[in-house]
Design an enzyme around this catalytic site. Structure first.
Site, PDB file in Angstrom:
ATOM      1  N   ARG A   1       0.842  -1.215   0.000  1.00 34.21           N
ATOM      2  CA  ARG A   1       0.000   0.000   0.000  1.00 34.21           C
ATOM      3  C   ARG A   1       0.873   1.260   0.000  1.00 34.21           C
ATOM      4  O   ARG A   1       1.805   1.364   0.801  1.00 34.21           O
ATOM      5  CB  ARG A   1      -0.875  -0.025   1.255  1.00 34.21           C
ATOM      6  CG  ARG A   1      -1.524   1.280   1.612  1.00 34.21           C
ATOM      7  CD  ARG A   1      -2.926   1.350   1.119  1.00 34.21           C
ATOM      8  NE  ARG A   1      -3.607   2.541   1.614  1.00 34.21           N
ATOM      9  CZ  ARG A   1      -4.645   3.060   0.996  1.00 34.21           C
ATOM     10  NH1 ARG A   1      -5.133   2.497  -0.107  1.00 34.21           N
ATOM     11  NH2 ARG A   1      -5.229   4.140   1.479  1.00 34.21           N
TER      12      ARG A   1
ATOM     13  N   GLU B   1      -9.737 -19.998  30.472  1.00 31.81           N
ATOM     14  CA  GLU B   1      -8.653 -20.790  31.082  1.00 31.81           C
ATOM     15  C   GLU B   1      -7.903 -19.956  32.131  1.00 31.81           C
ATOM     16  O   GLU B   1      -6.691 -20.066  32.298  1.00 31.81           O
ATOM     17  CB  GLU B   1      -7.710 -21.324  30.004  1.00 31.81           C
ATOM     18  CG  GLU B   1      -8.487 -22.009  28.896  1.00 31.81           C
ATOM     19  CD  GLU B   1      -8.008 -23.386  28.527  1.00 31.81           C
ATOM     20  OE1 GLU B   1      -7.088 -23.873  29.174  1.00 31.81           O
ATOM     21  OE2 GLU B   1      -8.593 -23.959  27.610  1.00 31.81           O
TER      22      GLU B   1
ATOM     23  N   THR C   1      -8.457 -15.842  33.798  1.00 31.19           N
ATOM     24  CA  THR C   1      -8.293 -14.484  33.260  1.00 31.19           C
ATOM     25  C   THR C   1      -6.848 -14.004  33.484  1.00 31.19           C
ATOM     26  O   THR C   1      -6.085 -14.612  34.247  1.00 31.19           O
ATOM     27  CB  THR C   1      -9.238 -13.497  33.986  1.00 31.19           C
ATOM     28  OG1 THR C   1      -8.834 -13.440  35.365  1.00 31.19           O
ATOM     29  CG2 THR C   1     -10.688 -13.909  33.893  1.00 31.19           C
TER      30      THR C   1
HETATM   31  C1  LIG Z   1     -15.982 -18.219  24.428  1.00 34.47           C
HETATM   32  C2  LIG Z   1     -15.756 -18.840  25.776  1.00 34.47           C
HETATM   33  C3  LIG Z   1     -15.435 -20.194  25.849  1.00 34.47           C
HETATM   34  C4  LIG Z   1     -15.254 -20.798  27.102  1.00 34.47           C
HETATM   35  N1  LIG Z   1     -15.022 -22.158  27.173  1.00 34.47           N
HETATM   36  C5  LIG Z   1     -15.049 -22.782  28.396  1.00 34.47           C
HETATM   37  C6  LIG Z   1     -15.000 -24.209  28.492  1.00 34.47           C
HETATM   38  O1  LIG Z   1     -14.862 -24.920  27.488  1.00 34.47           O
HETATM   39  N2  LIG Z   1     -15.103 -24.785  29.717  1.00 34.47           N
HETATM   40  C7  LIG Z   1     -15.250 -24.045  30.864  1.00 34.47           C
HETATM   41  O2  LIG Z   1     -15.363 -24.621  31.939  1.00 34.47           O
HETATM   42  N3  LIG Z   1     -15.291 -22.678  30.805  1.00 34.47           N
HETATM   43  C8  LIG Z   1     -15.196 -22.037  29.601  1.00 34.47           C
HETATM   44  N4  LIG Z   1     -15.263 -20.656  29.521  1.00 34.47           N
HETATM   45  C9  LIG Z   1     -15.430 -19.888  30.766  1.00 34.47           C
HETATM   46  C10 LIG Z   1     -14.183 -19.116  31.168  1.00 34.47           C
HETATM   47  O3  LIG Z   1     -13.177 -19.984  31.582  1.00 34.47           O
HETATM   48  C11 LIG Z   1     -14.618 -18.094  32.244  1.00 34.47           C
HETATM   49  O4  LIG Z   1     -15.367 -17.093  31.576  1.00 34.47           O
HETATM   50  C12 LIG Z   1     -13.428 -17.495  32.963  1.00 34.47           C
HETATM   51  O5  LIG Z   1     -12.838 -18.458  33.809  1.00 34.47           O
HETATM   52  C13 LIG Z   1     -13.802 -16.276  33.811  1.00 34.47           C
HETATM   53  O6  LIG Z   1     -14.897 -16.540  34.642  1.00 34.47           O
HETATM   54  P1  LIG Z   1     -16.153 -15.541  34.650  1.00 34.47           P
HETATM   55  O7  LIG Z   1     -16.532 -15.308  33.225  1.00 34.47           O
HETATM   56  O8  LIG Z   1     -17.167 -16.099  35.553  1.00 34.47           O
HETATM   57  O9  LIG Z   1     -15.570 -14.183  35.214  1.00 34.47           O
HETATM   58  P2  LIG Z   1     -15.449 -13.774  36.777  1.00 34.47           P
HETATM   59  O10 LIG Z   1     -14.743 -14.852  37.514  1.00 34.47           O
HETATM   60  O11 LIG Z   1     -16.757 -13.317  37.260  1.00 34.47           O
HETATM   61  O12 LIG Z   1     -14.448 -12.532  36.652  1.00 34.47           O
HETATM   62  C14 LIG Z   1     -14.863 -11.227  36.259  1.00 34.47           C
HETATM   63  C15 LIG Z   1     -13.696 -10.265  36.472  1.00 34.47           C
HETATM   64  O13 LIG Z   1     -13.284 -10.286  37.861  1.00 34.47           O
HETATM   65  C16 LIG Z   1     -11.905 -10.619  37.947  1.00 34.47           C
HETATM   66  N5  LIG Z   1     -11.649 -11.425  39.141  1.00 34.47           N
HETATM   67  C17 LIG Z   1     -12.327 -12.530  39.576  1.00 34.47           C
HETATM   68  N6  LIG Z   1     -11.749 -13.041  40.671  1.00 34.47           N
HETATM   69  C18 LIG Z   1     -10.672 -12.265  40.943  1.00 34.47           C
HETATM   70  C19 LIG Z   1      -9.657 -12.283  41.950  1.00 34.47           C
HETATM   71  N7  LIG Z   1      -9.598 -13.238  42.922  1.00 34.47           N
HETATM   72  N8  LIG Z   1      -8.714 -11.304  41.931  1.00 34.47           N
HETATM   73  C20 LIG Z   1      -8.718 -10.361  40.951  1.00 34.47           C
HETATM   74  N9  LIG Z   1      -9.653 -10.283  39.976  1.00 34.47           N
HETATM   75  C21 LIG Z   1     -10.608 -11.243  39.971  1.00 34.47           C
HETATM   76  C22 LIG Z   1     -11.608 -11.398  36.678  1.00 34.47           C
HETATM   77  O14 LIG Z   1     -10.202 -11.400  36.354  1.00 34.47           O
HETATM   78  C23 LIG Z   1     -12.445 -10.664  35.665  1.00 34.47           C
HETATM   79  O15 LIG Z   1     -11.767  -9.508  35.237  1.00 34.47           O
HETATM   80  C24 LIG Z   1     -15.366 -20.031  28.280  1.00 34.47           C
HETATM   81  C25 LIG Z   1     -15.648 -18.643  28.187  1.00 34.47           C
HETATM   82  C26 LIG Z   1     -15.843 -18.060  26.963  1.00 34.47           C
HETATM   83  C27 LIG Z   1     -16.182 -16.595  26.904  1.00 34.47           C
END
Ligand SMILES: Cc1cc2nc3c(=O)[nH]c(=O)nc-3n(C[C@H](O)[C@H](O)[C@H](O)COP(=O)(O)OP(=O)(O)OC[C@H]3O[C@@H](n4cnc5c(N)ncnc54)[C@H](O)[C@@H]3O)c2cc1C
Length: 388
Positions: A269, A364, A366
């Site tokens: 480009r 897996e 955050t």
């Molecule tokens: C597309 C997709 C595919 C997925 N596939 C799978 C799967 O195959 N199997 C499965 O079991 N799960 C799966 N997940 C789930 C995923 O592992 C969870 O979304 C993830 O572990 C976060 O949990 P939560 O969404 O409940 O967020 P929460 O735990 O509610 O967290 C929300 C926020 O708070 C923060 N937080 C939470 N606890 C703490 C702490 N102690 N200290 C500091 N900060 C904290 C987090 O970092 C985050 O920023 C999938 C999710 C998505 C979106």
């Protein structure tokens, strides 16, 4: 000492995976993303090629590869399409890896050959509507009945949940025991009371199957228990150790794809009469992507090396996962910038890279959870659960 050189065999594994991804994955990725369609035929093809159980022992249908070799395959698939990379990570690391490590001989023989071959899919049911990061607090309940277990509860965000033939379901057997009461069950998805619902409207990974699962008094035999009662938390944590390595390797692939797309575009480009690549500010963005890609790749290589050497690698895996996933987001964002307006539509892969990379800092564990694991390893203090 960590040997960064790849062996001839590892080089061949990477090249073969690269050719497959360029020929069969890249050409289909945009259409599957647009259609929000899980490409089951391509997912099965991954199995035919031995990419769905690469580190599983050959006697169970795997390829018996080391973790470095597995990481090279995942990196290539991740460059092509993160939806397919999710299939590899879930099936290989979370499902097959758990069955191989924790399963009885009968469970291994029953499930692994078909899962490794892509003849069946498996899913990993840990997360629930009310428990994500705090997985030990999960509410799905397993009650002992004569000859087996009765399981009831909800699972949320489960990759491959709608297409799986077997689900690893984590459940509480005794709420009083907290995480020591957890158990993992191999639940056939055609069991009475097992139902799934597709989750739509995702920012990215649109071609990946994601499910909400409900279990209403699902009955399984004693032979469905993976490991012992009370092993559930350890099964989940060991699976996530391997899964995080796999996600990190896939994110190196995203960084690589961003570099390749950006270099090609910047050379082709022209603006102000010269290629974009002539501008120092564009070169700065490309240099940032390259540094991140290389650093992420080395961190993944280190985690793989430690694993292959049977050394403890939980913190190093979290470091690789944290850095590679955040770098994939950053690289994809920069790659869109290099592409200008063209980067905002799906004529180029970079906008999909950004949407697909975004979830990798969430699932897996955050990025915040990875930091807590890394700092717990350094300080010996667990800051995960504050006093209530
Ligand atoms: C597309 C997709 C595919 C997925 N596939 C799978 C799967 O195959 N199997 C499965 O079991 N799960 C799966 N997940 C789930 C995923 O592992 C969870 O979304 C993830 O572990 C976060 O949990 P939560 O969404 O409940 O967020 P929460 O735990 O509610 O967290 C929300 C926020 O708070 C923060 N937080 C939470 N606890 C703490 C702490 N102690 N200290 C500091 N900060 C904290 C987090 O970092 C985050 O920023 C999938 C999710 C998505 C979106």
């Amino acid at each position: 000492m960590i040997d960064l050189e790849l062996s001839d065999e590892q080089r061949l594994i990477a090249q073969t995976a690269r050719d497959f991804v360029d020929n069969e994955v890249v050409p289909r990725a945009r259409d599957s993303d647009r259609a929000q369609r899980f490409d089951a035929a391509l997912a099965r093809r991954l199995g035919e090629l031995g990419y769905l159980g690469a580190p599983v022992a050959e006697e169970y249908g795997g390829r018996g590869l080391d973790y470095i070799g597995y990481g090279l395959i995942v990196e290539e698939v991740g460059r092509g399409d993160s939806a397919m990379r999710t299939v590899v990570s879930v099936q290989t690391s979370l499902v097959c890896g758990s069955i191989e490590r924790w399963g009885s001989e009968e469970q291994r023989q029953r499930w692994l050959p078909r899962l490794c071959a892509g003849e069946a899919f498996g899913c990993f049911g840990l997360t629930e509507p009310d428990t994500g990061s705090d997985a030990a607090a999960l509410r799905t309940r397993a009650e002992k009945i004569d000859g087996g277990w009765r399981i009831s509860g909800q699972k949320m965000w489960i990759s491959l949940g709608n297409v799986a033939e077997v689900a690893l379901i984590f459940a509480q057997t005794d709420p009083g025991l907290k995480h020591r009461g957890l158990a993992c069950f191999l639940v056939p998805t055609d069991s009475a009371g097992f139902a799934t619902q597709e989750i739509h409207g995702k920012l990215g990974l649109r071609a990946s199957d994601t499910a909400e699962i409900s279990l209403e008094a699902v009955e399984v035999g004693d032979d469905a228990l993976l490991g012992e009662v009370g092993d559930g938390f350890k099964v989940a944590m060991s699976a996530l150790d391997s899964g995080r390595y796999s996600v990190a390797a896939g994110c190196v692939g995203i960084c690589e794809g961003c570099v390749q797309a950006s270099v090609a575009y910047a050379k082709e480009r022209k603006q102000f009469g010269v290629p974009l690549a002539s501008f120092q500010l564009v070169q700065e963005m490309i240099a940032e992507m390259i540094v991140r890609r290389d650093a992420a790749r080395m961190l993944v290589r280190r985690a793989g090396f430690l694993r292959d050497a049977n050394q403890r690698s939980t913190a190093e895996t979290s470091i690789a996962k944290l850095y590679a996933t955040e770098s994939a987001v950053e690289c994809a964002n920069l790659a869109i910038q290099v592409h200008g307006g063209s980067g905002y539509v799906d004529d180029y892969p970079v906008e999909r890279y950004l949407r697909d990379a975004r979830v990798t800092t969430l699932y897996e564990g955050t990025s915040q959870i990875q930091k807590l694991i890394i700092a717990r390893d350094a300080t010996g203090i667990d800051a995960m659960a504050p006093p209530q």
